[in-house]
Write an enzyme that holds these catalytic residues in place. Structure first.
Site, mmCIF file in Angstrom:
data_model
loop_
_atom_site.group_PDB
_atom_site.id
_atom_site.type_symbol
_atom_site.label_atom_id
_atom_site.label_comp_id
_atom_site.label_asym_id
_atom_site.label_seq_id
_atom_site.Cartn_x
_atom_site.Cartn_y
_atom_site.Cartn_z
ATOM 1 N N ASP A 171 0.671 -1.066 0.060
ATOM 2 C CA ASP A 171 -0.079 0.078 0.460
ATOM 3 C C ASP A 171 0.873 1.215 0.166
ATOM 4 O OD1 ASP A 171 -2.144 1.835 0.252
ATOM 5 O OD2 ASP A 171 -2.086 1.704 2.642
ATOM 6 N N GLY B 251 1.445 4.595 0.314
ATOM 7 C CA GLY B 251 0.123 6.155 -0.532
ATOM 8 C C GLY B 251 1.962 7.638 -0.096
ATOM 9 N N THR C 107 2.812 9.593 1.966
ATOM 10 C CA THR C 107 3.780 9.452 2.940
ATOM 11 C C THR C 107 4.670 8.385 3.420
ATOM 12 O OG1 THR C 107 2.520 11.216 4.277
ATOM 13 C CG2 THR C 107 4.092 10.703 5.285
ATOM 14 N N ALA D 125 -6.393 4.637 -4.927
ATOM 15 C CA ALA D 125 -6.416 3.521 -5.733
ATOM 16 C C ALA D 125 -6.864 3.133 -4.002
ATOM 17 C CB ALA D 125 -4.685 2.739 -6.353
ATOM 18 N N ASP D 126 -6.185 4.239 -3.121
ATOM 19 C CA ASP D 126 -6.082 3.846 -1.585
ATOM 20 C C ASP D 126 -7.636 4.182 -1.140
ATOM 21 O OD1 ASP D 126 -6.282 6.388 -2.642
ATOM 22 O OD2 ASP D 126 -5.588 7.295 -0.719
#
Length: 265
Positions: A6, A8, A10, A109-110
């Site tokens: 995953d 992201g 950060t 996507a998240d």
């Protein structure tokens, strides 16, 4: 075994699954300059701590919102695992959710993965709040469709902007503004120092943002909705507002596993 990635803005999270059981998860800062080999060495060492060789990885699924990292993450899978990864957002990957926004390809996507993970865990209409680099509010309708949502600046992003733009303000971390007096602690709004005032402004400001956006979404939707929050900062708000009904740290991982299962079938 399945490796979920995953990525992201950060942090990038890696998790190993045997069936639907997570047997290890790790996070690293997202760095667009990090090479496939650097990822490989780092992950090999972490897997060794739980006595797992890289050869145990049979499949990989990636949700990525940082396009600059895509090449190195895919190269990691091909070079070190001998696997072509499954990519959330690839037209060949079936998501199993109806995305009801003007341009379905726009949604990150998240956010899609969170919607799928939340739908699997909760019934009825939902609001999913994700406290990440941005604070997102995603709406899942009672029939399971993704209806859109709201994107606001993330808490740490706001703190950093405040620190950089105001010469005399210190850098602080987000936490409830607790006041101690004669052995008793209470959460207060009026700060008695610069740091206390900043804590109060950020903390209660985001409580107000959460409550305001949630109430407006519910009014616009016009039916009962269950509100679930995820992300590292979600727990600190749970006891200070009735707008959040539950904190679930596993929504994203659950969504990735479900997408993988759907496509492997």
């Amino acid at each position: 075994m399945l490796l979920t990635i995953d990525c992201g803005n950060t942090n990038t999270g890696f998790a190993m699954f045997e069936g639907e059981t997570c047997i290890g998860s790790w996070r690293t800062s997202t760095n667009t300059a990090r090479t496939a080999d650097e990822y490989g060495v780092w992950l090999t060492q972490l897997l060794a701590l739980i006595d797992l060789p890289l050869s145990k990885i049979d499949d990989v699924i990636i949700a990525n919102v940082v396009p600059e990292t895509a090449f190195n993450l895919k190269t990691l899978c091909r070079r070190h695992f001998g696997i072509e990864p499954m990519l959330v957002g690839d037209p060949k990957v079936e998501l199993g959710i109806d995305i009801r926004i003007d341009n379905p390809h726009e949604v990150g996507a998240d956010r899609v993965v969170n919607a799928i993970g939340a739908r699997a865990g909760y019934d009825g209409a939902l609001i999913v709040i994700d406290f990440g680099t941005a604070t997102t509010f995603d709406v899942i309708e009672a029939d399971g469709g993704y209806a859109g949502g709201v994107i606001a600046p993330g808490i740490n992003l706001s703190l950093e902007a405040l620190y950089r733009a105001a010469a005399q303000l210190p850098r602080i971390v987000i936490e409830p503004p607790v006041h101690s007096e004669e052995g008793n602690e209470s959460i207060r709004i009026i700060g008695k120092s610069t740091k206390d005032a900043m804590h109060a402004g950020i903390f209660w400001g985001y409580v107000g943002l959460i409550e305001g956006i949630v109430s407006r979404i519910k009014a616009e939707y016009g039916a009962p909705m269950f509100v679930v929050a995820t992300g590292g900062l979600a727990p600190i708000f749970l006891s200070s507002t009735d707008a959040i009904q539950h904190v679930d740290p596993d929504i994203t991982l659950r969504g990735l596993v479900l997408i993988h299962q759907r496509n492997k079938k």
